[in-house]
Structures are given as C-alpha cells and as structure tokens.
Design a protein around this motif. Structure first.
Motif, mmCIF file in Angstrom:
data_model
loop_
_atom_site.group_PDB
_atom_site.id
_atom_site.type_symbol
_atom_site.label_atom_id
_atom_site.label_comp_id
_atom_site.label_asym_id
_atom_site.label_seq_id
_atom_site.Cartn_x
_atom_site.Cartn_y
_atom_site.Cartn_z
ATOM 1 N N GLN A 51 0.695 -1.321 0.143
ATOM 2 C CA GLN A 51 0.124 -0.234 -0.088
ATOM 3 C C GLN A 51 0.377 1.044 -0.146
ATOM 4 O O GLN A 51 2.066 1.133 0.739
ATOM 5 N N ILE A 125 3.297 1.807 3.600
ATOM 6 C CA ILE A 125 2.534 1.960 4.248
ATOM 7 C C ILE A 125 2.875 0.487 4.977
ATOM 8 O O ILE A 125 1.853 -0.349 4.590
ATOM 9 N N ASP A 126 3.618 0.615 6.043
ATOM 10 C CA ASP A 126 4.542 -0.908 6.129
ATOM 11 C C ASP A 126 4.227 -1.581 6.791
ATOM 12 O O ASP A 126 3.768 -3.218 6.401
ATOM 13 N N ASN A 127 2.833 -1.242 7.544
ATOM 14 C CA ASN A 127 1.889 -2.606 8.588
ATOM 15 C C ASN A 127 0.600 -2.593 7.490
ATOM 16 O O ASN A 127 0.593 -3.288 7.926
ATOM 17 N N LEU A 128 0.353 -2.001 6.266
ATOM 18 C CA LEU A 128 -0.548 -2.713 4.942
ATOM 19 C C LEU A 128 0.649 -3.756 4.386
ATOM 20 O O LEU A 128 -0.155 -3.786 3.357
ATOM 21 N N CYS A 129 1.417 -4.326 4.322
ATOM 22 C CA CYS A 129 2.843 -4.441 3.526
ATOM 23 C C CYS A 129 3.181 -5.385 3.584
ATOM 24 O O CYS A 129 3.438 -5.870 4.678
ATOM 25 N N PHE A 130 3.862 -6.380 2.935
ATOM 26 C CA PHE A 130 4.199 -7.677 3.114
ATOM 27 C C PHE A 130 4.678 -8.424 1.450
ATOM 28 O O PHE A 130 4.331 -8.244 0.988
ATOM 29 N N SER A 138 4.806 -14.965 5.809
ATOM 30 C CA SER A 138 5.808 -13.471 6.188
ATOM 31 C C SER A 138 7.279 -13.373 5.090
ATOM 32 O O SER A 138 7.333 -14.402 5.941
ATOM 33 N N GLU A 140 10.468 -10.935 5.478
ATOM 34 C CA GLU A 140 10.810 -9.695 6.936
ATOM 35 C C GLU A 140 11.398 -8.649 5.918
ATOM 36 O O GLU A 140 11.957 -9.559 5.310
ATOM 37 N N SER A 142 12.677 -4.032 4.381
ATOM 38 C CA SER A 142 12.647 -2.582 4.837
ATOM 39 C C SER A 142 11.918 -1.728 4.257
ATOM 40 O O SER A 142 11.973 -2.945 2.890
ATOM 41 N N SER A 143 11.596 -0.995 3.988
ATOM 42 C CA SER A 143 11.381 0.458 2.593
ATOM 43 C C SER A 143 11.919 1.331 2.894
ATOM 44 O O SER A 143 12.052 1.579 3.460
#
Length: 183
Positions: A51, A125-130, A138, A140, A142-143
C-alpha cells in the motif's frame, strides 16, 4: 538442524529484503513511471502486497505493471483507494516466485493532478505491506521512500491572516478572519 536454522537466521539478518521506490520528475498534469525495486538476496518471493501513499495527494497512481524480473505466471492487480493511496497485490499460481536478486519488479504509472511545482513524497504504509515466500509465510523486509518532483507554475504567495477568530462549538470550530486583499 538447529545449527542450520541459526545460520539461515544469521544470513537473513545480514542480507535483509528491501523494497524501494524510485525518485521521479514530471511536468504538472503529465504522467511519470516510477520503478519499485526489490532486493531479496536470499529469499524466493511468492507474493506481495504494497500500500503506497503520496503526500501531498497531488496525483494518482494509474497503472502497475510487472517487469521482466517477475515471472509471467505472476498475477498483479492494483486499485486506487478513496484516501488516495494505491494497493498493489501480486502472487504466483505456478510457484516459480521472484528469484533472489536485485532490481525493479514493478513499474507504477503516476499522473500529476496539480498545476503547481511541488515535492510529493511516495512511501509504503509498512504495516499494510508484506512479502511472502512460496508457501505464503511472511518475509521480513525494510522499505525506502521516494520523491516525485512536479515541475509547474509557482504557487501563489501565502497571505497573512488578519483578525482571526475561532469559536468552538459542540463537535465543531468556526473560523472567521478579515481578508487583507479587500480594502
């Protein structure tokens, strides 16, 4: 077996997966293509969901296309959200996956909708990306964000506010002020 898991954990800490958005420049009202990069030195990526938001929201994402690094069996869809962000989803039904490596996996089309010169921050939006492996577990990562520079008209000067009054009410605030341009 525990030694192998320890080595894999150690290597994943040394070589984490990273997703990054490219910087770009666009004329006001025109379209720019922005690459989304994946650095996955150890993991085969079987799916993803990103996202992405643009602040300020002076444009819209109009396309998301996989690059040659993504196997042809990958299904990629995108949808602009009501908040101006875009969700891009990709998964591989043939379980080939995006092999370990580095480079662009998606090209995003972004259209500027403003007329003024500006800097637009594009970020995940890191908490909505995987990211997931071939089994759906999943991974791990970073972005890194990017910036779109819009070349357009100079914005009008900011004007001072005279006699600003704020009156609070139940669930609202009313503002009033004198316009310095009215004589």
């Amino acid at each position: 077996m525990q030694l192998i898991l320890l080595i894999i954990t150690f290597l994943s800490l040394l070589f984490p997966n990273t997703i990054s958005l490219e910087n770009g420049t666009v004329n006001a009202g025109e379209i720019v293509e922005i690459d989304l990069y994946l650095d996955n030195p150890n993991d085969v990526v079987g799916g993803f969901q990103f996202q992405i938001t643009d602040l300020p929201d002076n444009g819209q994402f109009i396309d998301a296309s996989p690059t040659d690094r993504v196997p042809g069996s990958f299904q990629v869809q995108y949808m602009e959200q009501t908040d101006g962000s875009v969700i891009v989803v990709g998964f591989d039904l043939n379980l080939e996956g995006i092999q370990p490596g580095s480079g662009s996996i998606l090209t995003l089309g972004y259209q500027s909708t403003g007329i003024y010169s500006s800097q637009i921050s594009i970020s995940f939006i890191d908490n909505l990306c995987f990211l997931s492996d071939l089994t759906g577990l999943s991974l791990e990562f970073s972005s890194n964000s990017g910036v779109i520079t819009v070349l357009g008209e100079d914005p009008p000067p900011i004007q001072t506010v005279i006699n600003l009054v704020a009156v609070g009410g139940y669930g609202s605030v009313s503002l009033s002020w004198d316009d310095p341009n009215v004589v």
